[in-house]
Design a protein around this motif. Structure first.
Motif, PDB file in Angstrom:
ATOM      1  N   ALA A   1      37.339  46.251  40.902  1.00  0.00           N
ATOM      2  CA  ALA A   1      36.541  45.121  41.385  1.00  0.00           C
ATOM      3  C   ALA A   1      37.428  44.062  42.028  1.00  0.00           C
ATOM      4  CB  ALA A   1      35.735  44.521  40.245  1.00  0.00           C
ATOM      5  N   VAL A   2      38.569  43.775  41.414  1.00  0.00           N
ATOM      6  CA  VAL A   2      39.484  42.771  41.973  1.00  0.00           C
ATOM      7  C   VAL A   2      40.039  43.251  43.309  1.00  0.00           C
ATOM      8  CG1 VAL A   2      41.744  41.690  41.630  1.00  0.00           C
ATOM      9  CG2 VAL A   2      40.075  41.658  39.815  1.00  0.00           C
ATOM     10  N   ARG A   3      40.356  44.536  43.393  1.00  0.00           N
ATOM     11  CA  ARG A   3      40.907  45.086  44.629  1.00  0.00           C
ATOM     12  C   ARG A   3      39.889  45.029  45.772  1.00  0.00           C
ATOM     13  NH1 ARG A   3      42.895  50.387  43.273  1.00  0.00           N
ATOM     14  NH2 ARG A   3      40.722  50.996  43.463  1.00  0.00           N
ATOM     15  N   ASN A   4      38.607  45.130  45.450  1.00  0.00           N
ATOM     16  CA  ASN A   4      37.562  45.160  46.486  1.00  0.00           C
ATOM     17  C   ASN A   4      36.827  43.833  46.644  1.00  0.00           C
ATOM     18  OD1 ASN A   4      37.777  47.922  47.301  1.00  0.00           O
ATOM     19  ND2 ASN A   4      36.967  48.466  45.302  1.00  0.00           N
TER      20      ASN A   4
ATOM     21  N   PRO B   1      26.455  54.602  28.658  1.00  0.00           N
ATOM     22  CA  PRO B   1      26.946  53.254  28.377  1.00  0.00           C
ATOM     23  C   PRO B   1      26.418  52.250  29.392  1.00  0.00           C
ATOM     24  CG  PRO B   1      28.681  54.602  29.311  1.00  0.00           C
ATOM     25  CD  PRO B   1      27.523  55.506  29.075  1.00  0.00           C
ATOM     26  N   VAL B   2      26.419  50.990  28.991  1.00  0.00           N
ATOM     27  CA  VAL B   2      25.974  49.897  29.848  1.00  0.00           C
ATOM     28  C   VAL B   2      27.208  49.117  30.289  1.00  0.00           C
ATOM     29  CG1 VAL B   2      24.597  47.799  29.955  1.00  0.00           C
ATOM     30  CG2 VAL B   2      23.794  49.752  28.619  1.00  0.00           C
ATOM     31  N   CYS B   3      27.391  49.006  31.596  1.00  0.00           N
ATOM     32  CA  CYS B   3      28.546  48.310  32.156  1.00  0.00           C
ATOM     33  C   CYS B   3      28.046  47.124  32.982  1.00  0.00           C
ATOM     34  CB  CYS B   3      29.363  49.269  33.027  1.00  0.00           C
ATOM     35  SG  CYS B   3      30.762  48.499  33.843  1.00  0.00           S
ATOM     36  N   THR B   4      28.540  45.926  32.683  1.00  0.00           N
ATOM     37  CA  THR B   4      28.165  44.731  33.449  1.00  0.00           C
ATOM     38  C   THR B   4      29.415  44.130  34.084  1.00  0.00           C
ATOM     39  OG1 THR B   4      28.360  43.324  31.497  1.00  0.00           O
ATOM     40  CG2 THR B   4      26.188  44.201  31.991  1.00  0.00           C
ATOM     41  N   VAL B   5      29.296  43.781  35.357  1.00  0.00           N
ATOM     42  CA  VAL B   5      30.395  43.186  36.118  1.00  0.00           C
ATOM     43  C   VAL B   5      29.937  41.813  36.580  1.00  0.00           C
ATOM     44  CG1 VAL B   5      31.927  43.456  38.097  1.00  0.00           C
ATOM     45  CG2 VAL B   5      31.087  45.482  36.900  1.00  0.00           C
ATOM     46  N   THR B   6      30.701  40.769  36.256  1.00  0.00           N
ATOM     47  CA  THR B   6      30.365  39.411  36.680  1.00  0.00           C
ATOM     48  C   THR B   6      31.564  38.798  37.401  1.00  0.00           C
ATOM     49  OG1 THR B   6      31.039  38.504  34.536  1.00  0.00           O
ATOM     50  CG2 THR B   6      28.709  39.025  34.817  1.00  0.00           C
ATOM     51  N   PHE B   7      31.250  37.927  38.351  1.00  0.00           N
ATOM     52  CA  PHE B   7      32.274  37.254  39.150  1.00  0.00           C
ATOM     53  C   PHE B   7      32.153  35.759  38.927  1.00  0.00           C
ATOM     54  CE2 PHE B   7      31.051  41.130  41.363  1.00  0.00           C
ATOM     55  CZ  PHE B   7      32.279  41.752  41.510  1.00  0.00           C
ATOM     56  N   ASN B   8      33.292  35.099  38.742  1.00  0.00           N
ATOM     57  CA  ASN B   8      33.343  33.651  38.549  1.00  0.00           C
ATOM     58  C   ASN B   8      34.487  33.085  39.375  1.00  0.00           C
ATOM     59  OD1 ASN B   8      31.296  33.607  36.531  1.00  0.00           O
ATOM     60  ND2 ASN B   8      32.795  34.290  35.040  1.00  0.00           N
ATOM     61  N   LYS B   9      34.475  31.766  39.529  1.00  0.00           N
ATOM     62  CA  LYS B   9      35.587  31.050  40.154  1.00  0.00           C
ATOM     63  C   LYS B   9      36.113  30.059  39.127  1.00  0.00           C
ATOM     64  CE  LYS B   9      36.255  30.695  44.929  1.00  0.00           C
ATOM     65  NZ  LYS B   9      37.438  31.391  45.385  1.00  0.00           N
ATOM     66  N   VAL B  10      37.385  30.171  38.781  1.00  0.00           N
ATOM     67  CA  VAL B  10      38.020  29.255  37.844  1.00  0.00           C
ATOM     68  C   VAL B  10      39.269  28.702  38.513  1.00  0.00           C
ATOM     69  CG1 VAL B  10      39.125  29.038  35.586  1.00  0.00           C
ATOM     70  CG2 VAL B  10      37.153  30.544  35.855  1.00  0.00           C
ATOM     71  N   ASN B  11      39.318  27.392  38.688  1.00  0.00           N
ATOM     72  CA  ASN B  11      40.455  26.728  39.344  1.00  0.00           C
ATOM     73  C   ASN B  11      40.762  27.349  40.707  1.00  0.00           C
ATOM     74  OD1 ASN B  11      40.732  25.063  37.100  1.00  0.00           O
ATOM     75  ND2 ASN B  11      42.217  26.417  36.136  1.00  0.00           N
ATOM     76  N   ASN B  12      39.725  27.578  41.500  1.00  0.00           N
ATOM     77  CA  ASN B  12      39.833  28.182  42.833  1.00  0.00           C
ATOM     78  C   ASN B  12      40.420  29.592  42.817  1.00  0.00           C
ATOM     79  OD1 ASN B  12      38.628  26.056  44.173  1.00  0.00           O
ATOM     80  ND2 ASN B  12      40.571  24.968  44.405  1.00  0.00           N
TER      81      ASN B  12
ATOM     82  N   ASN C   1      39.548  33.684  41.855  1.00  0.00           N
ATOM     83  CA  ASN C   1      38.454  34.617  41.582  1.00  0.00           C
ATOM     84  C   ASN C   1      38.713  35.336  40.259  1.00  0.00           C
ATOM     85  OD1 ASN C   1      37.027  34.193  44.039  1.00  0.00           O
ATOM     86  ND2 ASN C   1      38.627  35.341  45.082  1.00  0.00           N
ATOM     87  N   VAL C   2      37.713  35.337  39.381  1.00  0.00           N
ATOM     88  CA  VAL C   2      37.824  35.981  38.073  1.00  0.00           C
ATOM     89  C   VAL C   2      36.724  37.035  37.962  1.00  0.00           C
ATOM     90  CG1 VAL C   2      37.753  35.637  35.573  1.00  0.00           C
ATOM     91  CG2 VAL C   2      38.772  33.891  37.037  1.00  0.00           C
ATOM     92  N   VAL C   3      37.121  38.227  37.553  1.00  0.00           N
ATOM     93  CA  VAL C   3      36.179  39.327  37.363  1.00  0.00           C
ATOM     94  C   VAL C   3      36.133  39.654  35.878  1.00  0.00           C
ATOM     95  CG1 VAL C   3      35.652  41.727  37.897  1.00  0.00           C
ATOM     96  CG2 VAL C   3      36.681  40.278  39.628  1.00  0.00           C
TER      97      VAL C   3
ATOM     98  N   GLU D   1      39.190  41.336  31.776  1.00  0.00           N
ATOM     99  CA  GLU D   1      39.108  40.232  32.723  1.00  0.00           C
ATOM    100  C   GLU D   1      40.324  40.281  33.634  1.00  0.00           C
ATOM    101  OE1 GLU D   1      37.839  36.055  31.612  1.00  0.00           O
ATOM    102  OE2 GLU D   1      39.999  35.785  31.896  1.00  0.00           O
ATOM    103  N   ALA D   2      40.092  40.077  34.908  1.00  0.00           N
ATOM    104  CA  ALA D   2      41.190  40.050  35.882  1.00  0.00           C
ATOM    105  C   ALA D   2      41.006  38.845  36.782  1.00  0.00           C
ATOM    106  CB  ALA D   2      41.216  41.330  36.708  1.00  0.00           C
ATOM    107  N   THR D   3      42.128  38.277  37.209  1.00  0.00           N
ATOM    108  CA  THR D   3      42.113  37.096  38.064  1.00  0.00           C
ATOM    109  C   THR D   3      42.862  37.411  39.356  1.00  0.00           C
ATOM    110  OG1 THR D   3      42.141  35.675  36.128  1.00  0.00           O
ATOM    111  CG2 THR D   3      42.738  34.660  38.202  1.00  0.00           C
ATOM    112  N   ARG D   4      42.278  36.965  40.441  1.00  0.00           N
ATOM    113  CA  ARG D   4      42.950  37.110  41.738  1.00  0.00           C
ATOM    114  C   ARG D   4      43.070  35.726  42.348  1.00  0.00           C
ATOM    115  NH1 ARG D   4      41.974  41.478  46.399  1.00  0.00           N
ATOM    116  NH2 ARG D   4      43.573  40.703  47.803  1.00  0.00           N
ATOM    117  N   ALA D   5      44.286  35.297  42.450  1.00  0.00           N
ATOM    118  CA  ALA D   5      44.534  33.974  43.023  1.00  0.00           C
ATOM    119  C   ALA D   5      44.523  34.053  44.543  1.00  0.00           C
ATOM    120  CB  ALA D   5      45.874  33.432  42.537  1.00  0.00           C
ATOM    121  N   ASP D   6      44.058  32.993  45.159  1.00  0.00           N
ATOM    122  CA  ASP D   6      44.118  32.912  46.613  1.00  0.00           C
ATOM    123  C   ASP D   6      45.570  32.699  47.031  1.00  0.00           C
ATOM    124  OD1 ASP D   6      41.390  33.202  46.899  1.00  0.00           O
ATOM    125  OD2 ASP D   6      41.013  31.044  46.804  1.00  0.00           O
ATOM    126  N   VAL D   7      45.988  33.420  48.010  1.00  0.00           N
ATOM    127  CA  VAL D   7      47.353  33.319  48.481  1.00  0.00           C
ATOM    128  C   VAL D   7      47.400  32.289  49.605  1.00  0.00           C
ATOM    129  CG1 VAL D   7      49.272  34.570  49.554  1.00  0.00           C
ATOM    130  CG2 VAL D   7      47.802  35.696  47.874  1.00  0.00           C
TER     131      VAL D   7
END
Length: 150
Positions: free
Chosen positions: A58-61, A91-102, A104-106, A135-141
């Motif tokens: 999810a973070v990669r895409n 199984p039940v898999c849920t994916v949510t996206f958030n923004k924390v301190n600018n 992207n958090v998955v 949980e994974a975080t992708r910072a803006d470069v």
């Protein structure tokens, strides 16, 4: 010296058989509990592997948009989880996206219910719920270009 003879009083007959039966029941209960909790542990390890894969996918895409990232993450989850004869339902898999301190958090969470074999004699333990999350975080470069003309 006189030898003492082994004398069993009338009230103590059969006590060894009773103790053997009681200890055997306790032993079978603990073996059953170990087997069922072992299956739960294996299922949780499989869930963790699949959830980690889904989270990284999810973070990669993320640049493709949240819908494409969610679809890719769900596909990666089911490709890595597989199927098992112990599962009650998929199984039940849920994916949510958030923004924390600018950034992207998955968040990816998955739950599964598995059948038990030995502790199912108790009605509330016919199935066990097992879950995992990642949980994974992708910072803006932020890039800067510096030209030095010295």
């Amino acid at each position: 010296m006189r030898k003492k003879s082994a004398h069993i009083s009338r009230g103590e007959q059969g006590q060894t058989l009773l103790m053997f039966v009681l200890f055997m029941i306790v032993l079978i209960v603990f073996i059953g509990l170990g087997v069922d909790l072992g299956f739960a542990y294996i299922t949780r390890a499989r869930l963790s592997k699949a959830v980690d894969s889904a989270c990284l996918t999810a973070v990669r895409n993320l640049l493709s948009g949240p819908t494409a990232a969610r679809d890719a993450a769900t596909a990666a989850f089911f490709a890595n989880y597989g199927t098992s004869g112990r599962d009650v339902a998929p199984p039940v898999c849920t994916v949510t996206f958030n923004k924390v301190n600018n950034n992207n958090v998955v968040d990816v969470q998955a739950t599964d219910s598995i059948n038990t074999y030995f502790i199912r004699v108790l009605p509330q333990w016919k199935t066990l719920a097992v879950g995992s999350s990642a949980e994974a975080t992708r910072a803006d470069v932020i890039l800067g270009l510096v030209l030095d003309r010295s």
